[in-house]
Design an enzyme around this catalytic site. Structure first.
Site, PDB file in Angstrom:
ATOM      1  CG  HIS A 167       1.261  42.387  -1.363  1.00 38.31           C
ATOM      2  ND1 HIS A 167       1.306  41.052  -1.031  1.00 38.31           N
ATOM      3  CD2 HIS A 167       0.377  42.944  -0.518  1.00 38.31           C
ATOM      4  CE1 HIS A 167       0.453  40.816  -0.046  1.00 38.31           C
ATOM      5  NE2 HIS A 167      -0.122  41.945   0.283  1.00 38.31           N
ATOM      6  CG  PHE A 168       4.838  43.254   1.571  1.00 35.57           C
ATOM      7  CD1 PHE A 168       4.109  44.404   1.844  1.00 35.57           C
ATOM      8  CD2 PHE A 168       4.298  42.028   1.910  1.00 35.57           C
ATOM      9  CE1 PHE A 168       2.878  44.326   2.488  1.00 35.57           C
ATOM     10  CE2 PHE A 168       3.057  41.956   2.544  1.00 35.57           C
ATOM     11  CZ  PHE A 168       2.344  43.100   2.820  1.00 35.57           C
TER      12      PHE A 168
END
Length: 166
Positions: A60-61
């Site tokens: 993420h991410f």
């Protein structure tokens, strides 16, 4: 109720060991690193140090790490739970469960990422029929990152399997 620091001097801070006395959460779900200040039945300020080592950043991410909003809200709810227990003057036991029962008006204003220190300022709005309602603001370097109204309740583990009702 006054918490004492490691030197036995009354203080309004809690370190990670003291925080663990109020929350059942442990790594990776313990999201409060230090309580900076608190006043029973009123407010609490705490921090979460966000590091590149957080497991959630792997997905993420990977190209632009951002702390998930749900985890920022959870960190504020954990901070609110600490305030609730300190306000009623008890430490939870194995039979205590704090449920997160609602979120209103959640707004995310800026991303939080590795190297940030998320400051969580929580104020009690009211406590009625066992439901605590809080105004919660999360900020980084003085800039608001998120805000929400949170609702929690403290229940016994025996009652935990029963519906909470309205």
């Amino acid at each position: 109720m006054t918490i004492t620091d490691n030197k036995g001097v009354p203080g309004k801070t809690l370190d990670i060991c003291q925080i663990k006395e109020y929350l059942p959460h442990r790594y990776p779900m313990l999201l409060v690193d230090r309580v900076l200040d608190w006043e029973a039945h009123k407010s609490i300020s705490a921090i979460k140090n966000v590091t590149a080592n957080e497991e959630f950043f792997n997905g993420h991410f990977p190209h632009k790490p951002v702390m998930p909003g749900v985890l920022m809200i959870e960190a504020m709810a954990q901070t609110a739970a600490i305030l609730s227990f300190m306000s009623i003057g008890v430490k939870p036991d194995a039979n205590s469960v704090v449920y997160f029962v609602g979120i209103d008006n959640a707004r995310f204003k800026r991303p939080v990422g590795p190297g940030d220190q998320l400051r969580m300022d929580i104020e009690i709005i009211r406590c009625s029929r066992g439901i605590w309602k809080y105004k919660a603001v999360g900020s980084v370097d003085g800039a608001i990152a998120l805000e929400a109204e949170l609702m929690c309740t403290i229940r016994s583990a025996v009652d935990a399997s029963q519906p909470m009702g309205n």
